[in-house]
Write a protein that holds these residues in place. Structure first.
Motif, PDB file in Angstrom:
ATOM      1  N   PRO A 179     -27.291 -22.225  63.060  1.00  0.00           N
ATOM      2  CA  PRO A 179     -25.836 -22.035  63.130  1.00  0.00           C
ATOM      3  C   PRO A 179     -25.343 -21.097  62.032  1.00  0.00           C
ATOM      4  CG  PRO A 179     -26.425 -24.364  63.271  1.00  0.00           C
ATOM      5  CD  PRO A 179     -27.658 -23.635  62.849  1.00  0.00           C
ATOM      6  N   HIS A 180     -24.283 -20.381  62.334  1.00  0.00           N
ATOM      7  CA  HIS A 180     -23.768 -19.404  61.375  1.00  0.00           C
ATOM      8  C   HIS A 180     -23.065 -20.064  60.199  1.00  0.00           C
ATOM      9  CE1 HIS A 180     -20.123 -20.189  63.771  1.00  0.00           C
ATOM     10  NE2 HIS A 180     -19.473 -19.896  62.671  1.00  0.00           N
ATOM     11  N   PHE A 181     -22.818 -21.392  60.261  1.00  0.00           N
ATOM     12  CA  PHE A 181     -22.189 -22.075  59.131  1.00  0.00           C
ATOM     13  C   PHE A 181     -23.071 -22.074  57.893  1.00  0.00           C
ATOM     14  CE2 PHE A 181     -20.107 -24.114  62.832  1.00  0.00           C
ATOM     15  CZ  PHE A 181     -18.797 -23.797  62.528  1.00  0.00           C
ATOM     16  N   ILE A 182     -24.373 -21.833  58.060  1.00  0.00           N
ATOM     17  CA  ILE A 182     -25.264 -21.776  56.903  1.00  0.00           C
ATOM     18  C   ILE A 182     -24.849 -20.649  55.961  1.00  0.00           C
ATOM     19  CG2 ILE A 182     -26.910 -20.249  58.045  1.00  0.00           C
ATOM     20  CD1 ILE A 182     -27.854 -23.109  55.693  1.00  0.00           C
ATOM     21  N   PHE A 183     -24.256 -19.584  56.515  1.00  0.00           N
ATOM     22  CA  PHE A 183     -23.873 -18.450  55.689  1.00  0.00           C
ATOM     23  C   PHE A 183     -22.620 -18.722  54.872  1.00  0.00           C
ATOM     24  CE2 PHE A 183     -25.878 -16.378  59.522  1.00  0.00           C
ATOM     25  CZ  PHE A 183     -27.116 -16.238  58.914  1.00  0.00           C
ATOM     26  N   ASN A 184     -21.913 -19.809  55.162  1.00  0.00           N
ATOM     27  CA  ASN A 184     -20.748 -20.197  54.365  1.00  0.00           C
ATOM     28  C   ASN A 184     -21.127 -21.002  53.130  1.00  0.00           C
ATOM     29  OD1 ASN A 184     -19.014 -18.978  56.181  1.00  0.00           O
ATOM     30  ND2 ASN A 184     -18.651 -20.841  57.352  1.00  0.00           N
ATOM     31  N   CYS A 185     -22.374 -21.440  53.040  1.00  0.00           N
ATOM     32  CA  CYS A 185     -22.824 -22.251  51.897  1.00  0.00           C
ATOM     33  C   CYS A 185     -23.266 -21.311  50.772  1.00  0.00           C
ATOM     34  CB  CYS A 185     -23.946 -23.192  52.309  1.00  0.00           C
ATOM     35  SG  CYS A 185     -23.520 -24.312  53.664  1.00  0.00           S
ATOM     36  N   SER A 186     -22.332 -20.647  50.165  1.00  0.00           N
ATOM     37  CA  SER A 186     -22.653 -19.653  49.142  1.00  0.00           C
ATOM     38  C   SER A 186     -23.107 -20.255  47.820  1.00  0.00           C
ATOM     39  CB  SER A 186     -21.427 -18.764  48.892  1.00  0.00           C
ATOM     40  OG  SER A 186     -20.313 -19.545  48.487  1.00  0.00           O
ATOM     41  N   SER A 187     -22.992 -21.584  47.661  1.00  0.00           N
ATOM     42  CA  SER A 187     -23.414 -22.241  46.419  1.00  0.00           C
ATOM     43  C   SER A 187     -24.875 -22.668  46.450  1.00  0.00           C
ATOM     44  CB  SER A 187     -22.532 -23.462  46.146  1.00  0.00           C
ATOM     45  OG  SER A 187     -22.612 -24.395  47.233  1.00  0.00           O
ATOM     46  N   LEU A 188     -25.612 -22.318  47.492  1.00  0.00           N
ATOM     47  CA  LEU A 188     -27.004 -22.749  47.624  1.00  0.00           C
ATOM     48  C   LEU A 188     -27.878 -22.170  46.514  1.00  0.00           C
ATOM     49  CD1 LEU A 188     -27.780 -22.594  51.456  1.00  0.00           C
ATOM     50  CD2 LEU A 188     -27.828 -24.607  49.986  1.00  0.00           C
ATOM     51  N   ARG A 189     -28.770 -23.038  45.995  1.00  0.00           N
ATOM     52  CA  ARG A 189     -29.797 -22.611  45.047  1.00  0.00           C
ATOM     53  C   ARG A 189     -31.200 -22.736  45.636  1.00  0.00           C
ATOM     54  NH1 ARG A 189     -27.832 -21.970  39.904  1.00  0.00           N
ATOM     55  NH2 ARG A 189     -25.723 -22.758  39.538  1.00  0.00           N
ATOM     56  N   THR A 190     -31.374 -23.629  46.602  1.00  0.00           N
ATOM     57  CA  THR A 190     -32.664 -23.823  47.268  1.00  0.00           C
ATOM     58  C   THR A 190     -32.420 -23.914  48.763  1.00  0.00           C
ATOM     59  OG1 THR A 190     -33.555 -25.018  45.357  1.00  0.00           O
ATOM     60  CG2 THR A 190     -34.711 -25.267  47.447  1.00  0.00           C
ATOM     61  N   LEU A 191     -33.172 -23.127  49.532  1.00  0.00           N
ATOM     62  CA  LEU A 191     -33.018 -23.124  50.982  1.00  0.00           C
ATOM     63  C   LEU A 191     -34.406 -23.058  51.610  1.00  0.00           C
ATOM     64  CD1 LEU A 191     -31.324 -22.969  53.567  1.00  0.00           C
ATOM     65  CD2 LEU A 191     -31.267 -20.478  53.287  1.00  0.00           C
ATOM     66  N   SER A 192     -34.685 -24.007  52.526  1.00  0.00           N
ATOM     67  CA  SER A 192     -35.958 -24.049  53.239  1.00  0.00           C
ATOM     68  C   SER A 192     -35.667 -24.242  54.721  1.00  0.00           C
ATOM     69  CB  SER A 192     -36.838 -25.194  52.711  1.00  0.00           C
ATOM     70  OG  SER A 192     -38.053 -25.272  53.420  1.00  0.00           O
ATOM     71  N   LEU A 193     -36.120 -23.286  55.535  1.00  0.00           N
ATOM     72  CA  LEU A 193     -35.879 -23.308  56.970  1.00  0.00           C
ATOM     73  C   LEU A 193     -37.211 -23.222  57.695  1.00  0.00           C
ATOM     74  CD1 LEU A 193     -32.886 -20.794  57.171  1.00  0.00           C
ATOM     75  CD2 LEU A 193     -32.758 -23.292  57.101  1.00  0.00           C
ATOM     76  N   SER A 194     -37.356 -24.046  58.743  1.00  0.00           N
ATOM     77  CA  SER A 194     -38.580 -24.055  59.537  1.00  0.00           C
ATOM     78  C   SER A 194     -38.224 -24.157  61.014  1.00  0.00           C
ATOM     79  CB  SER A 194     -39.495 -25.232  59.146  1.00  0.00           C
ATOM     80  OG  SER A 194     -39.887 -25.141  57.794  1.00  0.00           O
ATOM     81  N   ASN A 195     -38.854 -23.298  61.818  1.00  0.00           N
ATOM     82  CA  ASN A 195     -38.739 -23.372  63.272  1.00  0.00           C
ATOM     83  C   ASN A 195     -37.305 -23.190  63.762  1.00  0.00           C
ATOM     84  OD1 ASN A 195     -41.294 -23.690  64.643  1.00  0.00           O
ATOM     85  ND2 ASN A 195     -41.504 -25.606  63.525  1.00  0.00           N
ATOM     86  N   PHE A 196     -36.678 -22.121  63.328  1.00  0.00           N
ATOM     87  CA  PHE A 196     -35.346 -21.773  63.813  1.00  0.00           C
ATOM     88  C   PHE A 196     -35.372 -20.362  64.392  1.00  0.00           C
ATOM     89  CE2 PHE A 196     -33.784 -25.207  61.102  1.00  0.00           C
ATOM     90  CZ  PHE A 196     -32.788 -25.750  61.900  1.00  0.00           C
TER      91      PHE A 196
END
Length: 454
Positions: A179-196
Motif C-alpha cells: 500500500p502507498h501509505f508506507i510512503f507516509n511513514c517518514s519517521s521510519l528507521r528500520t524497514l523490512s519487506l518480504s513478498n510484496f
C-alpha cells in the motif's frame, strides 16, 4: 545390643506427645492452601487469595508497561483474567507473535481462523492506541495472513501519528501489493519487506503520479527487501530516497537486471540471490565511500566497482561465488569464501587470495562439494603456495572451516593452515570426523592454537 547414643535420649525427652497427636500434627503441616503455601490452621486463610488479581486495574496496567513485550505476554499467562490486560496494555510495539499465540499442530481450518483472529486483534490494538493517544513505534507482522485492505488500514493508522520507527512485514507469498501509505511513514528507521509487489502508478493500491516524486525516508537506517517483485529502476529510486541509509540487504529479487548502488553513508551491504532463476545480472557499487562490510551469495552475479578505491574502508568481505571482485585486498581483515577444493583452478584462486591479503585476521571458508579433478591424489598446498605466505605468519589468528563431506584434499588443506599459521589462536571446524587426522600440537605452526569441533 546397640551401643548407647545420648542423642536418642534427648530426642525422646523432647518428643513427649503421643503417636496419635504427632500424626495429627504431620497431617496439618502437609495441608496446602490454594496459593501453594503451607498452613496449620484457619488463621492463614488470607494467604489463599490471589493478591495480584486483587490490585486495581490501573496498577496492573502500569506493571505490564514496565516490562518488555515478551515478559508481559508471559505474565499474562498466569491468569485468564490478565490476558485482556496484556492486549490493552500501554505498549509501543505490536508483534503478531504475541497478539494471539498459536497452538501447535492445529488443523488448517483452525489455523486460518486463528490468522483471521490475529488480524482483527491487530486492527483493534491500532485503533485503541489511536483513541487513547498511545503511539505505536514498532509493527512486526510475520505470522499473520492479512488482506490488502487490512495492511492499508494498519499503515494508514501508523502514518497518522508520524512516530513509527520500525515496520516488519513478511508475507508468505507475493500476492499483495504494497500500500502507498508506507510512503507516509517518514519517521521510519528500520524497514523490512518480504513478498510484496511494488505499487504501480494508477493501480488499485498504487501511488498517484503526482505523489511519486514527493515521498522520502529521511532517517531510514536499515532496509531489507526480500523476494520483492520490483524492477531495478524501483530499487535504485528507493535507495535515492533514503539519504541516511546505513545497512542494506537485498535477498532473492524476483526481477533481474543491472543494479547500481549509490549510497554515500552505507556501511553494510548484503546481496543474496540464492538459487532463484530471476536475480541480478550484475551489481555495481558506486559512491559508497563508507562501506565496511560486503556479503554476497548470488549464483550468477558480476560484482564490480567503478574504481579500485571506491570502497576504501572495506574490511569485511564475503566472496561466495566465482566472479571478479575489484576491491583493495590489502585492507581486508575478515574474509569468507565458498570454494570447491576438488577443482584445481579454485585451489589456485584460494591460495592467491591468501597471498593478496596482508592484514587478514579472520578467515571463514565453506568447502563445498562439486566436480572433482583430483582423482584421489594427495595435494601439496605448500608447493602450490610457492613458499611461505606472509599473511599466515603475521596476522591470521582465527579460522572457521565448514566441511559437509570429508575427503583427503579438505583434510590436507586444514593441516596446511595449521602448519603455516604461526600466530593462530583458534580453528573452528564444523566436522568432527576430521579430529583424529589433524596435525599434532607439536607439529603445528602455533602449538597453543585451540581446535574446536562444532
Amino acid at each position: 545390643m546397640a551401643p548407647f547414643n545420648p542423642n536418642n535420649s534427648k530426642r525422646k525427652a523432647i518428643n513427649t506427645s503421643s503417636p496419635a497427636e504427632r500424626g495429627v500434627a504431620k497431617r496439618s503441616l502437609r495441608k496446602r492452601t490454594r496459593g501453594g503455601t503451607r498452613s496449620s490452621g484457619p488463621a492463614d486463610e488470607s494467604s489463599s487469595q490471589d493478591r495480584l488479581s486483587a490490585l486495581p486495574q490501573d496498577m496492573l496496567f502500569y506493571i505490564l508497561t514496565l516490562v518488555s513485550l515478551h515478559d508481559a505476554a508471559r505474565i499474562a499467562v498466569l491468569s485468564k483474567e490478565w490476558w485482556h490486560l496484556f492486549s490493552e496494555c500501554q505498549s509501543d510495539t505490536i508483534d503478531d507473535k504475541y497478539v494471539c499465540p498459536e497452538r501447535p499442530r492445529l488443523e488448517t481450518s483452525l489455523r486460518c481462523h486463528l490468522w483471521e483472529q490475529r488480524s482483527h486483534r491487530i486492527s483493534g490494538a491500532l485503533f485503541d492506541s489511536y483513541i487513547k493517544d498511545r503511539p505505536i513505534r514498532r509493527l512486526i507482522i510475520k505470522q499473520t495472513l492479512p488482506s490488502s485492505e487490512e495492511i492499508s488500514y494498519w499503515l494508514n493508522m501508523l502514518s497518522l501519528d508520524a512516530v513509527v520507527e520500525e515496520i516488519v512485514l513478511e508475507m508468505p507469498c507475493p500476492e499483495l501489493c504494497l500500500p502507498h501509505f508506507i510512503f507516509n511513514c517518514s519517521s521510519l528507521r528500520t524497514l523490512s519487506l518480504s513478498n510484496f509487489r511494488w505499487p504501480h502508478i494508477g493501480g488499485p493500491y498504487g501511488v498517484s503520479a503526482s505523489y511519486i516524486p514527493s515521498w522520502t525516508f529521511p532517517v531510514l537506517a536499515e532496509l531489507t527487501l526480500r523476494l520483492m517483485d520490483m524492477t531495478v529502476h524501483n530499487v535504485m529510486d528507493f535507495l535515492r530516497r533514503c539519504p541516511a541509509l546505513l545497512s542494506l540487504s537485498l535477498c532473492f529479487p524476483r526481477r533481474g537486471g543491472s543494479l547500481i548502488i549509490r549510497c554515500k553513508n552505507l556501511l553494510s551491504l548484503t546481496i543474496d540471490g540464492g538459487n532463484k532463476s530471476a536475480n541480478y545480472n550484475s551489481v555495481g557499487v558506486e559512491e559508497a565511500p563508507k562501506l565496511e562490510r560486503l556479503l554476497t551469495r548470488p549464483p550468477n552475479l558480476k560484482l564490480g566497482v567503478a574504481a579500485r578505491g571506491a570502497m576504501p574502508r572495506l574490511h569485511t568481505a564475503g566472496v561466495f561465488q566465482k566472479y571478479g571482485l575489484q576491491v583493495v585486498w590489502e585492507q581486508l581483515r575478515t574474509v569468507a569464501l565458498i570454494t570447491n577444493l576438488d577443482d584445481s583452478s579454485e585451489v589456485q584462486q584460494t591460495i592467491m587470495s591468501l597471498h593478496n591479503m596482508p592484514n587478514l585476521e579472520t578467515f571463514h571458508m565453506q568447502m563445498k562439494n562439486g566436480p572433482s579433478d583430483a582423482k584421489g591424489k594427495s595435494t601439496s598446498f605448500e608447493k602450490i603456495a610457492g613458499g611461505p605466505i606472509k599473511r599466515l605468519e603475521s596476522s591470521l589468528n582465527k579460522v572457521v572451516l565448514r566441511v559437509q563431506y570429508m575427503n583427503r584434499r579438505k583434510l590436507e588443506f586444514a593441516n596446511f593452515l595449521l602448519g603455516a599459521a604461526k600466530v593462530l589462536k583458534s580453528m573452528l571446524i564444523c566436522n568432527n570426523r576430521m579430529g583424529g587426522e589433524l596435525l599434532h600440537p607439536e607439529s603445528r605452526g602455533s602449538p597453543g592454537a585451540q581446535v574446536v569441533f562444532l
